[in-house]
Design a protein around this motif. Structure first.
Motif, short mmCIF file in Angstrom:
data_model
loop_
_atom_site.label_atom_id
_atom_site.label_comp_id
_atom_site.label_asym_id
_atom_site.label_seq_id
_atom_site.Cartn_x
_atom_site.Cartn_y
_atom_site.Cartn_z
N PRO A 1 45.22 9.90 -32.90
CA PRO A 1 46.69 10.24 -32.83
C PRO A 1 47.37 10.80 -31.59
O PRO A 1 46.40 11.53 -31.14
CB PRO A 1 47.23 11.04 -34.11
CG PRO A 1 46.17 10.66 -35.03
CD PRO A 1 44.95 10.36 -34.11
N ARG A 2 48.07 10.53 -30.59
CA ARG A 2 48.52 11.16 -29.50
C ARG A 2 47.81 11.09 -28.36
O ARG A 2 48.17 11.78 -27.27
CB ARG A 2 49.18 12.67 -29.77
CG ARG A 2 50.34 12.69 -30.99
CD ARG A 2 50.70 14.07 -30.82
NE ARG A 2 51.58 14.35 -32.02
CZ ARG A 2 52.28 15.45 -32.04
NH1 ARG A 2 52.46 16.45 -31.34
NH2 ARG A 2 53.41 15.59 -33.28
N ARG B 1 44.17 15.04 -33.87
CA ARG B 1 45.32 14.35 -33.02
C ARG B 1 44.86 15.13 -31.66
O ARG B 1 44.34 16.28 -31.78
CB ARG B 1 46.72 14.58 -33.21
CG ARG B 1 47.14 16.23 -33.32
CD ARG B 1 48.62 16.31 -33.67
NE ARG B 1 49.15 17.51 -33.38
CZ ARG B 1 49.28 18.66 -34.30
NH1 ARG B 1 48.41 18.31 -35.58
NH2 ARG B 1 49.83 19.68 -34.29
N THR C 1 41.02 18.01 -29.25
CA THR C 1 41.75 17.74 -30.60
C THR C 1 41.97 18.63 -31.77
O THR C 1 41.20 19.66 -31.53
CB THR C 1 40.80 16.54 -31.33
OG1 THR C 1 39.45 16.85 -31.65
CG2 THR C 1 40.68 15.31 -30.31
N ARG D 1 48.65 2.97 -27.65
CA ARG D 1 47.98 3.96 -28.49
C ARG D 1 46.46 3.78 -28.83
O ARG D 1 46.11 2.34 -29.10
CB ARG D 1 48.67 4.09 -29.61
CG ARG D 1 50.19 4.37 -29.59
CD ARG D 1 51.15 4.02 -30.78
NE ARG D 1 52.51 4.29 -30.83
CZ ARG D 1 53.09 3.35 -31.23
NH1 ARG D 1 52.77 2.40 -32.13
NH2 ARG D 1 54.49 3.51 -31.19
N ASP E 1 43.43 17.45 -38.14
CA ASP E 1 44.00 16.04 -38.26
C ASP E 1 43.53 15.27 -37.24
O ASP E 1 43.72 13.87 -36.98
CB ASP E 1 45.73 16.18 -38.21
CG ASP E 1 46.27 16.61 -37.06
OD1 ASP E 1 45.35 16.67 -36.10
OD2 ASP E 1 47.40 17.04 -37.28
#
Length: 909
Positions: free
Chosen positions: A377-378, A177, A171, A373, A175
């Motif tokens: 994130p991602r 992600r 990650t 999801r 942030d």
């Protein structure tokens, strides 16, 4: 091997990284590539035969086929089955997109059972809703998907790295992600680092959590390669998991690590009974509540519990065996044979599986939204890893598709990777090499999973769960001290760390939910009641900033489809924090702690290496060349020499390769091999044609080849040729009628099905005099399946000397219509000595005038056979507008049979 330097890692890059090459992962990769992303698919085994799907699939449990089921009804069913704790927006994705996925899979060559008119043969297993769609060639689904991955246009976009096992999602340090993954090659041991724009986890359930009754580590109900890899990776990446306290527990065959397959047997007339032969299941859906009823019956004086098949006729048992002994578990027939058991004389003793974590069959998984999801994130999750309750195979495909579509927006990450995360992943993988004489993985894993059985499996208590948490904390040191010498052993050691993470999650989550819910899945003896006021909430689990497990009670989103039994209270999330352990008393109070003791070296002595088995003889050189050729998806011209090889083994392999790659011209080439002189080649060609029937063009050359095959002495070939001619609409009534004179019963049954597909009623009626009971039964059912059914052609079958034929003919009247003269005959047949005839008669009266039907059906509610009473209740439901029918159904509400009671209660709805 030695520990490789972190600086020597192999680096890969992609837009979309898919971890896991099973059901969801394959679909995610295909969809992302179709939308223009460069995809890297990592699989710790080999994609060609990895994942649960590679073990075979006997059918779809949740096919919402238009005209047979409604999406909203399915969503309501799943909501009830999961005691109200669902995000209906995710379940509805499967309900609304599942049929399109069935059609997509069909375009790839996956075969779903259809009736004679080409309509999907959806069957009813649960008392409400018809969602089960059989897959007669389900053993080949993974092969079909692999063929899609190896298409030239897909190979340009999808890079497959087999034998690479990720251990951590990487990650972004700022942030959070997902930007890639770190892992290693399970054969060479090299460290592998991947940069990615998005990461899709599709690693399946944690099937290797509880220990099977056999004690064999890999004898699990689920695919034993599924060790909770994705659960642990998602947790350590910071994603929320949910429903982890809702275990997967299934019925299985006693002493055999395979499902009892009620989904297969029930549509054929099988059902679950106690030792007295009584049905006992009240629950409408295979759920924790149903498993609680199952466990209670098993533990009572009415146990053991059986899957009853011995009452079925020979042809039905043969059909059941053809599925259960090939598609679902090829060793199943051998297991029964070695015990001297036969479905004709023995019912199947059932038991309860070990516990596991699984979203697709219960609800425990990574929290996802309607686009797959996660909360990171991602980072995406799909398949049995994702918490979409009772999602099954079609749901795994749907969420793999959703994940691939959404993730395809992102491009490869080009920034710096976090050095601390890479170093931690490197240490996790290679630390067993630094202690090669440490405890071996099988010993440590056995001990860990015995603790799971002893302290975590239901029924649960706070005291036992607290002991479990203490045991798993204590075992962290033992797991860190495991020894390994090879890359394969490193893989197994990493899996044990995943299992330990999942075991702790399961224990702590079960402690946090202080109520009982989902029947057997979360039965707390110290909190025996369901508490909708305080606990109609999702229980989310995540890794806190300090590295501990913390929990949140998250309100259920407002239902898309109202379900009167449940009213989610809404409101804000409740942060529960870390769960408190229940104090466990020692053997009385102590004034002082005992003195510390010295311990000897706990490491066991190294075992002698097993003697090396002699190497088997090598395969045929041309077979090796053929297998290498198949990897490049060759055309028919390249396969031609192998199809004409002098060695039948090579020809059979070439036919199998032709079915796997399906190049242009495959149909006629396969049809030609139906006339091969070697039985294995003919069998392979028959199987390939049936497998590819949905994707082969209905070209004249194929039709000509199939017609020629009708003259082959092998009856299995003739039956296959008729089957494919019917499915591709390449035959006609005269051709099919000629096959009614075939010496083989199997061929004549296929001829009947083919005649139904062209609505040849006159030819069908002539087959009513066939000497084989199986054919006459097929005729009876077929006469009700034509597009314009009429009762008159059934007349000779209604007087047939065989009770099964009479029963089938009577039941067919429910589809053809039951005029007064036939209704009178059905009423008289309610006194027949054979219960099958009485059941068919009760079914026939569903289509009769109420004045004739209702009094006769009311009398049938006193029949000694439960199946006859059940048929009578179902027919009375069709007449429920009549007061007399409602009164009769009300009286059946106290029937001793669970099915009869359940259906009778519907009159009040």
């Amino acid at each position: 091997m030695t520990v490789p330097d972190l600086a020597d890692a192999t680096e890969l890059s992609c837009d979309v990284l898919v971890i896991g090459g099973g059901t969801a992962g394959t679909m995610a990769a295909l969809t992302a590539a179709e939308r223009g992303a460069d995809v890297l698919l990592l699989e710790k085994a080999h994609v060609r035969h990895s994942g649960a799907l590679a073990m075979g699939m006997d059918g779809v449990n949740n096919a919402v086929v238009p005209g047979r089921a409604e999406p909203d009804d399915y969503v309501a069913e799943i909501t009830r089955a999961n005691d109200g704790l669902v995000d209906q927006s995710t379940v509805r994705q499967t309900a609304t997109r599942g049929f399109a996925m069935v059609r997509r899979l069909e375009s790839y060559g996956v075969k779903f059972e259809k009736d004679e008119h080409g309509e999907y043969a959806v069957r009813q297993v649960h008392r409400s809703g018809s969602y089960v769609l059989p897959m007669p060639e389900g053993k080949d689904v993974k092969k079909v998907l692999y063929r899609q991955l190896r298409r030239r246009e897909m190979r340009e976009r999808i890079r497959i790295e087999n034998r690479v096992m990720p251990v951590r999602v990487l990650t972004h340090p700022e942030d959070g992600r997902a930007v890639g993954a770190a892992g290693f090659h399970t054969r060479t041991g090299e460290f592998v680092v991947v940069r990615a724009g998005a990461v899709i986890l599709a690693t399946g359930p944690c099937g290797r959590l509880g220990l099977p009754a056999s004690g064999y580590l890999y004898g699990t109900y689920e695919n034993p390669t599924n060790a909770g890899d994705g659960y642990a990776m998602a947790y350590h990446a910071g994603a929320a998991l949910t429903g982890i306290e809702c275990f997967q527990i299934n019925p299985l065959i006693k002493d055999y690590n395979g499902p009892a397959c009620a989904y297969v047997a029930n549509p054929f007339g099988g059902y679950q009974v106690n030792r007295h032969g009584e049905r006992f299941v009240e629950s409408d859906y295979w759920s924790g509540q149903m498993m609680a009823e199952f466990a209670a019956e098993l533990a009572s004086d009415r146990g053991p519990v059986y899957l009853k098949l011995s009452h079925l006729p020979e042809e039905t048992i043969g059909a059941v065996e053809s599925i259960l002994h090939t598609t679902e578990r090829p060793t199943r027939g051998t297991f029964h044979q070695n015990r001297g058991h036969d479905y004709r004389t023995h019912d199947i003793e059932m038991h309860i599986s070990e516990i596991g974590l699984c979203g697709g069959h219960s609800a425990s998984g990574v929290r996802v939204d309607a686009h797959a999801r996660t909360t990171v994130p991602r980072l995406y999750a799909a398949g049995d890893l994702a918490s979409v309750p009772h999602n099954y195979m079609i749901g795994a495909f749907v969420f793999g598709d959703l994940a691939g579509e959404d993730a395809s927006r992102y491009r490869a990450y080009e920034g710096e990777l976090d050095a601390g995360q890479l170093a931690a992943a490197h240490e996790l993988v290679y630390r067993p090499l630094r202690n090669p004489d440490g405890p071996p993985q099988p010993q440590v894993e056995y001990k860990l999973r015995r603790f799971v059985n002893d302290y975590v499996a239901p029924p649960k208590t706070g005291a036992k769960l607290s002991l479990a948490v203490e045991a798993f904390d204590r075992m962290s040191t033992e797991i860190a001290g495991m020894g390994a010498r090879t890359a394969h052993e490193l893989m197994r050691c990493a899996e044990v760390s995943f299992i330990r993470d999942c075991a702790e999650m399961a224990a702590r989550a079960s402690l946090a939910r202080t109520e009982s819910r989902w029947g057997l899945y979360h039965e707390r003896l110290d909190h025996p009641e369901r508490d909708d006021t305080g606990w109609l909430h999702h229980l989310d689990l995540r890794k806190s900033p300090t590295g501990t497990m913390e929990f949140t009670a998250r309100p259920v989103e407002p239902y898309v489809v109202p379900v009167p039994e449940f009213s989610p209270p809404g409101g804000p999330e409740r942060l529960l924090g870390e769960v408190a352990l229940v104090p466990v008393a020692t053997a009385g109070a102590r004034d002082a702690a005992p003195a510390a003791s010295t311990t000897s070296d706990p490491r066991p002595a190294a075992a002698d290496a097993p003697a090396e088995a002699p190497a088997p003889a090598g395969p045929h050189p041309r077979l090796l060349r053929l297998l290498a050729l198949v990897e490049d998806s060759p055309g028919l011209e390249a396969l031609g020499p192998y199809l004409d090889d002098a060695d039948p083994a090579v020809r059979a392999a070439a036919v199998t390769a032709l079915g796997e790659t399906a190049p242009a011209g495959a149909g006629p080439a396969l049809a030609a091999r139906l006339r091969d002189g070697a039985a294995p080649v003919r069998a392979a060609a028959s199987a390939a044609l049936r497998e590819l029937v949905e994707v082969l063009p209905a070209e004249p050359a194929l039709g000509d080849g199939l017609r020629e095959a009708l003259g082959v002495p092998d009856p299995a070939v003739r039956a296959a040729a008729l089957d494919v001619l019917r499915a591709l609409r390449l035959g006609d009534a005269p051709l099919y009628a000629d096959a009614l004179g075939d010496a083989s019963v199997e061929v004549r049954v296929q001829a009947v099905r083919a005649l139904v597909s062209v609505d040849a009623v006159a030819e069908l009626a002539r087959a009513a005099a066939d000497p084989a009971r199986e054919v006459r039964v097929a005729v009876a059912r077929g006469l009700a399946a034509v597009r314009a059914p009429a009762p008159e052609p059934l007349a000779p079958l209604l007087d047939d000397p065989d009770p099964l034929v009479r029963g089938a003919a009577l039941a067919a009247l429910a589809g053809t219509g039951c005029p007064p003269a036939y209704a009178a005959g059905a009423g008289a047949a309610l006194g027949d000595g054979a219960w099958q005839v009485r059941s068919g008669a009760a079914t026939a009266l569903r289509a009769a005038a109420p004045g004739l039907a209702v009094p006769a059906l009311a009398g049938a509610l006193a029949d000694p056979n439960a199946d006859v009473r059940k048929a009578a209740v179902l027919s009375l439901l069709a007449h429920r507008a009549e007061p007399a029918a409602r009164a009769a159904l009300a009286g059946a509400a106290d029937d001793p049979d669970a099915d009869v009671r359940a259906y009778a209660s519907r009159a009040a709805r």
